[in-house]
Structures are given as structure tokens and as C-alpha cells.
Design a protein around this motif. Structure first.
Motif, PDB file in Angstrom:
ATOM      1  N   ASN A  68       0.832  -1.210   0.000  1.00  0.00           N
ATOM      2  CA  ASN A  68       0.000   0.000   0.000  1.00  0.00           C
ATOM      3  C   ASN A  68       0.868   1.261   0.000  1.00  0.00           C
ATOM      4  N   ARG A  69       1.967   1.225   0.756  1.00  0.00           N
ATOM      5  CA  ARG A  69       2.868   2.375   0.776  1.00  0.00           C
ATOM      6  C   ARG A  69       3.489   2.610  -0.601  1.00  0.00           C
ATOM      7  N   GLU A  70       3.868   1.511  -1.262  1.00  0.00           N
ATOM      8  CA  GLU A  70       4.455   1.630  -2.599  1.00  0.00           C
ATOM      9  C   GLU A  70       3.451   2.218  -3.579  1.00  0.00           C
ATOM     10  N   LYS A  71       2.180   1.780  -3.483  1.00  0.00           N
ATOM     11  CA  LYS A  71       1.150   2.330  -4.359  1.00  0.00           C
ATOM     12  C   LYS A  71       0.954   3.822  -4.102  1.00  0.00           C
ATOM     13  N   ASN A  72       0.914   4.199  -2.817  1.00  0.00           N
ATOM     14  CA  ASN A  72       0.733   5.616  -2.471  1.00  0.00           C
ATOM     15  C   ASN A  72       1.885   6.467  -2.962  1.00  0.00           C
ATOM     16  N   ASP A 118       3.737   5.776  -5.573  1.00  0.00           N
ATOM     17  CA  ASP A 118       3.627   5.889  -7.023  1.00  0.00           C
ATOM     18  C   ASP A 118       2.654   6.970  -7.422  1.00  0.00           C
ATOM     19  N   PHE A 119       1.524   7.059  -6.684  1.00  0.00           N
ATOM     20  CA  PHE A 119       0.527   8.084  -6.999  1.00  0.00           C
ATOM     21  C   PHE A 119       1.042   9.479  -6.672  1.00  0.00           C
ATOM     22  N   SER A 120       1.870   9.589  -5.632  1.00  0.00           N
ATOM     23  CA  SER A 120       2.373  10.899  -5.205  1.00  0.00           C
ATOM     24  C   SER A 120       3.278  11.525  -6.261  1.00  0.00           C
ATOM     25  N   ILE A 121       3.869  10.704  -7.121  1.00  0.00           N
ATOM     26  CA  ILE A 121       4.739  11.207  -8.200  1.00  0.00           C
ATOM     27  C   ILE A 121       3.951  12.118  -9.149  1.00  0.00           C
ATOM     28  N   PHE A 122       2.664  11.763  -9.316  1.00  0.00           N
ATOM     29  CA  PHE A 122       1.827  12.526 -10.248  1.00  0.00           C
ATOM     30  C   PHE A 122       1.139  13.699  -9.534  1.00  0.00           C
TER      31      PHE A 122
END
Length: 257
Positions: A247-251, A253-257
Motif C-alpha cells: 500500500n505504501r508503494e502504491k501511495n 507511485d501516486f504521489s509522483i503525479f
């Protein structure tokens, strides 16, 4: 090709409760498979997803190479006839005898009276209950009613038998009797999938065992006993930590955008 394929299947209830997370496995025709794990880990959901009583939130389920998410509404009743289903919430009706309970299933499936009678008596014979056909459920022992429920599950001559905790209310002798009946059904070529809490029976049967922890598949072993991972609090913590990391990795990844 495998008879049943779960391909990264996820199930989330409307309350945002995660039940299954990216479950993947393949079951060949004629296998006998146990699903084990604590209550609430998703064993029953796997059986209900297979029989289209529930819908997957993500991933794909294939039965005989067909993606079951593509089934039309009118096709589902015919699809379900491939399955014999034993569930705790599907007991016999108390206002009719054993024969009439089974006849109701035959009538709902559109079978003629003569064919219905043949299948009913054949199914009762497979579980040693022909002599109880005119008895009412309340006149049966718990073990006898369990046999009737198995007979009912076999009425449509299914390809796959799904048994959700079939020995939950049975004493040790009755439980062993039920497992022998399920094994006999399996030897006739029917794929059998059983969810179970029974450490002793799983250990004795030595079948394929899928172990679920916190909604994730943590082991898949053939000719196996009850996996210690199913009851291991450290395995639960490992799965939770793995989920948190994902879940942290997904979050991130989204924060990059």
C-alpha cells in the motif's frame, strides 16, 4: 488446461472490508482440495465466487477455460448446475420429508418426474439414505441430515462439489464418515473442494491443501496435512506487513503525479 483458474482474484465487500487479495491458483479436473485458515480469511468467499453467489472485485476466474464474469444473467442458473453445493445456510426445509426436499431441487431445475425420481433415489443410495426418504429432517440425526445435504448436492450430477465446513457440527465418527463419502465422490471423477477447520481430518486425508492467512494464499501443498501457517500469529503479522508495504508503494507511485 486446468478446470478452475483463479487469476489474481480480489474480493472487497461494500464496507471496504478486504476479504481476498490477489489470490491465484489452478485446480485440475478430479482433484480433492482443502481450503484452510481461520474464520474470516476468505474460504467461503472462494466457494461463493466459484458458484457465482458473489462477484469478484478484481482479477479473473475461469471454469473450463471460460471467464465466468462474461456469463449472462440467464446463463447463471445453468452454470450453477455444474456445482454441487453444501453450505451451512442451505439446510433442509423442515415442513417436508427428505424425498420432497430433493424433489423440490429437481422441479426447480425443470427435470421430469421420472428423471427426478431416478436421480433422487440414486443420490440417496450414494450416501446410504434410501431408507430415510420418507423421514422429516427433524427425525434425522445431525449426521444423517449431513448425508442428505450431500445427496442433494449430487442431484444434478455435478462436475465440481463445493463443501463449506461439511463436518462443522458433527462428532468425530460422523466427521470421518462424511470425509469418506466425499473421498468416494472424488474417486468417481468429481472435483471436490472443501473448506475446513479440522486439523485432524486434513492431516489424515493427505490431500492438496491451500492455506489462507488474512485473505492471502500463503501456501499450496499437495499430499499435505494442516499447515501450521494457518494458525500462526507471526504469519498473520508477516502478511499484514507485506500488505502495508504494498500500500505504501502504491501511495508513493501516486504521489509522483
Amino acid at each position: 488446461m486446468a478446470q478452475i483458474v483463479f487469476d489474481h482474484v480480489t474480493k472487497i465487500f461494500e464496507s471496504d472490508e478486504l476479504v481476498l487479495e490477489e489470490i491465484s491458483f489452478r485446480i485440475e479436473k478430479g482433484e480433492f482440495v482443502f481450503l484452510i485458515g481461520k474464520s474470516g480469511v476468505g474460504k467461503s468467499s472462494i466457494l461463493k465466487l466459484l458458484s457465482k453467489q458473489e462477484e469478484a472485485t478484481g482479477g479473473k476466474i475461469f471454469v473450463n477455460e471460460k471467464d465466468i464474469s462474461l456469463l449472462k444473467e440467464r446463463e447463471i442458473p445453468f452454470y450453477r448446475r455444474r456445482f454441487g453445493i453444501m453450505q451451512a445456510d442451505m439446510r433442509c426445509l423442515r415442513d417436508r420429508n427428505v424425498y420432497d426436499n430433493l424433489f423440490l431441487v429437481m422441479r426447480s431445475c425443470g427435470y421430469a418426474h421420472r428423471e427426478s425420481k431416478r436421480r433422487i433415489m440414486e443420490s440417496l443410495g450414494r450416501v446410504g439414505m434410501v431408507h430415510m426418504a420418507k423421514r422429516y429432517p427433524q427425525e434425522l440425526s445431525v449426521g444423517e441430515e449431513a448425508r442428505v445435504l450431500l445427496a442433494r448436492a449430487l442431484l444434478t450430477e455435478p462436475e465440481i462439489l463445493l463443501a463449506d465446513e461439511p463436518t462443522a457440527n458433527l462428532d468425530p465418527d460422523m466427521s470421518w464418515d462424511m470425509m469418506n463419502l466425499l473421498d468416494s465422490v472424488n474417486r468417481q471423477g468429481i472435483t471436490v473442494i472443501v473448506s475446513s477447520h479440522s486439523v485432524e481430518l486434513v492431516n489424515i486425508m493427505r490431500k492438496r491443501v491451500l492455506t489462507l492467512v488474512e485473505g492471502m494464499l500463503v501456501s499450496d501443498e499437495k499430499n499435505a496435512g494442516y499447515s501450521s501457517k494457518a494458525l500462526d500469529i507471526f504469519e498473520e503479522r508477516r502478511v499484514r506487513q507485506l500488505r502495508e508495504e504494498k500500500n505504501r508503494e502504491k501511495n508513493n507511485d501516486f504521489s509522483i503525479f
